[in-house]
Scaffold this motif. Structure first.
Motif, PDB file in Angstrom:
ATOM      1  N   UNK A 196       0.824  -1.126   0.123  1.00 47.90           N
ATOM      2  CA  UNK A 196       0.176   0.218  -0.092  1.00 47.90           C
ATOM      3  C   UNK A 196       1.110   1.475   0.021  1.00 47.90           C
ATOM      4  N   UNK A 197       0.459   2.396  -0.534  1.00 46.88           N
ATOM      5  CA  UNK A 197       1.044   3.651  -0.816  1.00 46.88           C
ATOM      6  C   UNK A 197       2.040   3.557  -2.111  1.00 46.88           C
ATOM      7  N   UNK A 198       2.161   2.363  -2.522  1.00 42.66           N
ATOM      8  CA  UNK A 198       2.897   2.243  -3.823  1.00 42.66           C
ATOM      9  C   UNK A 198       4.128   1.561  -3.697  1.00 42.66           C
ATOM     10  N   UNK A 199       4.534   0.714  -2.351  1.00 38.56           N
ATOM     11  CA  UNK A 199       5.689   0.435  -2.370  1.00 38.56           C
ATOM     12  C   UNK A 199       5.801  -0.744  -1.003  1.00 38.56           C
ATOM     13  N   UNK A 200       6.225  -1.947  -1.206  1.00 38.06           N
ATOM     14  CA  UNK A 200       6.456  -2.665  -0.044  1.00 38.06           C
ATOM     15  C   UNK A 200       7.669  -2.224   1.029  1.00 38.06           C
ATOM     16  N   UNK A 201       8.360  -1.658   0.647  1.00 38.57           N
ATOM     17  CA  UNK A 201       9.536  -0.771   1.471  1.00 38.57           C
ATOM     18  C   UNK A 201       8.757   0.324   2.367  1.00 38.57           C
ATOM     19  N   UNK A 202       8.677   0.037   3.547  1.00 39.42           N
ATOM     20  CA  UNK A 202       7.974   0.713   4.371  1.00 39.42           C
ATOM     21  C   UNK A 202       8.237   2.268   4.756  1.00 39.42           C
ATOM     22  N   UNK A 203       9.720   2.276   4.093  1.00 38.39           N
ATOM     23  CA  UNK A 203      10.172   3.969   4.385  1.00 38.39           C
ATOM     24  C   UNK A 203       9.449   4.596   3.395  1.00 38.39           C
ATOM     25  N   UNK A 204       9.378   3.922   1.972  1.00 35.54           N
ATOM     26  CA  UNK A 204       9.036   4.610   0.852  1.00 35.54           C
ATOM     27  C   UNK A 204       7.594   4.817   0.889  1.00 35.54           C
ATOM     28  N   UNK A 205       6.899   3.834   1.489  1.00 31.56           N
ATOM     29  CA  UNK A 205       5.439   3.826   1.570  1.00 31.56           C
ATOM     30  C   UNK A 205       5.057   5.040   2.672  1.00 31.56           C
ATOM     31  N   UNK A 206       5.998   5.133   3.669  1.00 31.00           N
ATOM     32  CA  UNK A 206       5.723   6.176   4.643  1.00 31.00           C
ATOM     33  C   UNK A 206       5.855   7.644   4.144  1.00 31.00           C
ATOM     34  N   UNK A 207       6.926   7.629   3.215  1.00 28.80           N
ATOM     35  CA  UNK A 207       7.130   8.889   2.572  1.00 28.80           C
ATOM     36  C   UNK A 207       5.931   9.432   1.981  1.00 28.80           C
ATOM     37  N   UNK A 208       5.412   8.404   1.029  1.00 27.36           N
ATOM     38  CA  UNK A 208       4.076   8.760   0.013  1.00 27.36           C
ATOM     39  C   UNK A 208       2.955   9.121   1.122  1.00 27.36           C
ATOM     40  N   UNK A 209       2.638   8.332   2.178  1.00 26.26           N
ATOM     41  CA  UNK A 209       1.647   8.594   3.236  1.00 26.26           C
ATOM     42  C   UNK A 209       1.687  10.025   3.727  1.00 26.26           C
ATOM     43  N   UNK A 210       3.001  10.356   4.212  1.00 25.34           N
ATOM     44  CA  UNK A 210       3.154  11.875   4.419  1.00 25.34           C
ATOM     45  C   UNK A 210       2.891  12.872   3.647  1.00 25.34           C
ATOM     46  N   UNK A 211       3.343  12.593   2.314  1.00 22.87           N
ATOM     47  CA  UNK A 211       3.131  13.442   1.066  1.00 22.87           C
ATOM     48  C   UNK A 211       1.789  13.825   1.021  1.00 22.87           C
ATOM     49  N   UNK A 212       0.707  12.716   1.213  1.00 21.87           N
ATOM     50  CA  UNK A 212      -0.764  12.964   1.124  1.00 21.87           C
ATOM     51  C   UNK A 212      -1.150  13.895   2.097  1.00 21.87           C
ATOM     52  N   UNK A 213      -0.372  13.716   3.087  1.00 22.60           N
ATOM     53  CA  UNK A 213      -0.989  14.746   4.314  1.00 22.60           C
ATOM     54  C   UNK A 213      -0.732  15.847   4.302  1.00 22.60           C
ATOM     55  N   UNK A 214       0.802  16.100   3.766  1.00 19.02           N
ATOM     56  CA  UNK A 214       1.458  17.441   3.905  1.00 19.02           C
ATOM     57  C   UNK A 214       0.719  18.404   2.756  1.00 19.02           C
ATOM     58  N   UNK A 215       0.117  17.641   1.628  1.00 21.14           N
ATOM     59  CA  UNK A 215      -0.669  18.439   0.541  1.00 21.14           C
ATOM     60  C   UNK A 215      -1.999  19.030   1.043  1.00 21.14           C
ATOM     61  N   UNK A 216      -2.339  18.383   2.226  1.00 19.30           N
ATOM     62  CA  UNK A 216      -3.992  18.581   2.362  1.00 19.30           C
ATOM     63  C   UNK A 216      -3.972  18.762   3.893  1.00 19.30           C
ATOM     64  N   UNK A 217      -3.068  19.272   4.725  1.00 18.49           N
ATOM     65  CA  UNK A 217      -3.365  19.204   6.162  1.00 18.49           C
ATOM     66  C   UNK A 217      -4.386  19.723   6.963  1.00 18.49           C
ATOM     67  N   UNK A 218      -5.242  20.547   6.371  1.00 25.02           N
ATOM     68  CA  UNK A 218      -6.523  21.271   6.589  1.00 25.02           C
ATOM     69  C   UNK A 218      -7.636  20.258   6.578  1.00 25.02           C
ATOM     70  N   UNK A 219      -7.550  19.077   5.887  1.00 27.84           N
ATOM     71  CA  UNK A 219      -8.510  18.096   5.373  1.00 27.84           C
ATOM     72  C   UNK A 219      -8.162  16.802   6.361  1.00 27.84           C
ATOM     73  N   UNK A 220      -6.967  16.793   6.887  1.00 22.86           N
ATOM     74  CA  UNK A 220      -6.903  15.654   7.864  1.00 22.86           C
ATOM     75  C   UNK A 220      -6.889  15.711   9.224  1.00 22.86           C
ATOM     76  N   UNK A 221      -7.842  15.335   9.834  1.00 24.24           N
ATOM     77  CA  UNK A 221      -8.018  15.450  11.527  1.00 24.24           C
ATOM     78  C   UNK A 221      -6.960  14.598  11.947  1.00 24.24           C
ATOM     79  N   UNK A 222      -6.593  13.562  11.388  1.00 26.41           N
ATOM     80  CA  UNK A 222      -5.524  12.337  11.941  1.00 26.41           C
ATOM     81  C   UNK A 222      -5.320  11.355  11.136  1.00 26.41           C
ATOM     82  N   UNK A 223      -4.499  10.512  11.703  1.00 21.45           N
ATOM     83  CA  UNK A 223      -4.313   9.374  10.929  1.00 21.45           C
ATOM     84  C   UNK A 223      -4.278   8.230  11.929  1.00 21.45           C
ATOM     85  N   UNK A 224      -4.477   7.015  11.355  1.00 16.37           N
ATOM     86  CA  UNK A 224      -4.534   5.764  12.209  1.00 16.37           C
ATOM     87  C   UNK A 224      -3.473   4.849  11.636  1.00 16.37           C
ATOM     88  N   UNK A 225      -2.592   4.351  12.344  1.00 14.51           N
ATOM     89  CA  UNK A 225      -1.497   3.517  11.791  1.00 14.51           C
ATOM     90  C   UNK A 225      -1.613   2.036  12.457  1.00 14.51           C
TER      91      UNK A 225
END
Length: 383
Positions: A196-225
């Protein structure tokens, strides 16, 4: 009174149940943490259905359990994987669950957030995945509940790059009317979510996940990991934009993550807080006073039970959750949608009973003992 329980080696051992439950009572709302329990659904045991049939739900018992959670100050995370989304509960059933639970929350003043996924389609193009998400998001928003954007099996299959995730989630966040919770569910909970998030490498997947949030911080109340990796959750938590919360979904390490450290803490959205509801609520109220040690003393002993329920294959933890709800008297039977009550072994149930009883989780220990003995007799264990 004693009860004979089977161990993993097949041998019977004698256990003496406790006679009094842990003393917990409903209390004031939490002040230091936002806490959701991902709640299970109660099947209708008299419905003439097969595991392949649409789920038959006992709506009265299902809503009564949610009122139980709300009475202790917990929020309800509705129509999540704890409610067997994609494992017995289809989208039509989940939609009805969302409508009914949201209306019930409004009537009693309970907090509710509901899962938004794509399970009305098995697979499809990126456009079809996006449309499926949009349909569910619209229903949740119309119900008045907060939306939790769940990980999608269909998106995992359709996406070919991290950019596909950025596009789909960006589109959904732009149209969401209120801030949502983004849910990253790991493959230990659902193997179809590998990469998920485009990679089985969790470091790469984490970067994409955070990119989504960084682009829309006002629309993200929070994350569940939900990766069962405390260090990774802490790393993600420290990299979140200001104002975006981290809701732990780590059923192995939740006490330390909720307690936090000098750089922050996690809120909670946990399946284990279904059976632990009253005890978890009491622990959080202790934490509200600033007593971290007291909080840990209450919650740390529950980790053994949680790790047992969530052991591999983790996706079958729902069976243990419903089993404990039956023993605790929250429902009159041990039947699950999709026939999932068969997903764990008798020794697994015996250990779950012993651990939960040791924690004082059963409001009526005698009832729990009688029901455990009933189950044992079905398997041929005579007391």
């Amino acid at each position: 009174m004693t009860i004979r329980l089977p161990g993993a080696d097949g041998a019977l051992r004698t256990y003496e149940p406790r006679t009094e439950p842990l003393a917990v009572t409903p209390g004031t709302p939490f002040t230091s943490r936002t806490v959701f329990s991902a709640a299970h659904v109660v099947a209708d045991p008299f419905a003439d259905v097969s595991p392949d049939s649409p789920a038959a739900v006992d709506w009265d018992a299902t809503l009564a359990f949610r009122r139980h959670l709300w009475s202790h100050g917990l929020g309800v995370a509705e129509a999540m994987d704890t409610a067997q989304r994609g494992m017995g509960l289809d989208w039509a059933g989940a939609a009805e669950l969302i409508r009914r639970s949201a209306a019930e929350a409004k009537s009693v003043g309970g907090r509710i957030a509901c899962g938004v996924g794509t399970d009305q389609i098995a697979s499809g193009s990126l456009a079809e995945v996006r449309a499926a998400y949009e349909e569910q998001l619209a229903l949740v928003e119309e119900s008045g509940a907060q939306a939790i954007l769940m990980a999608s099996r269909a998106l995992a299959a359709a996406a070919s790059s991290p950019e596909d995730y950025l596009e789909v989630y960006g589109h959904l966040l732009r149209q969401a009317t209120e801030p949502v919770v983004l849910h990253w569910l790991g493959p230990m909970f659902d193997p179809a979510l590998e990469g998920y998030w485009g990679s089985s490498d969790l470091d790469a997947a984490t970067d994409t996940f955070l990119d989504v949030i960084a682009a829309h911080p006002d629309k993200v109340d929070g994350i569940k990991v939900s990766l069962l990796d405390a260090r990774r959750e802490i790393d993600i938590r420290r990299r979140l934009p200001k104002g975006v919360r981290c809701y732990t979904g780590d059923d192995f390490n939740y006490p330390e993550l909720i307690a936090g450290d000098e750089q922050g803490f996690s809120h909670a959205l946990l399946g284990i807080f279904d059976p632990l509801g009253p005890l978890a609520a009491q622990a959080v109220r202790v934490l509200d006073t600033g007593d971290v040690q007291g909080f840990r003393e209450l919650l740390d002993p529950t980790v053994g039970l949680s790790r047992h329920l969530f052991q591999t294959p983790t996706r079958f933890y729902k069976t243990g959750v419903v089993f404990l709800a039956w023993l605790a008297g929250h429902q009159s039977h041990f039947t699950m949608v999709g026939g999932l009550q068969s997903a764990r072994s008798l020794p697994h149930f015996a250990t779950a009973y012993e651990l939960a009883d040791g924690l004082g989780l059963f409001p009526d220990p005698k009832l729990a003992e009688e029901r455990m003995k009933t189950l044992l007799s079905v398997y041929g264990v005579n007391q």
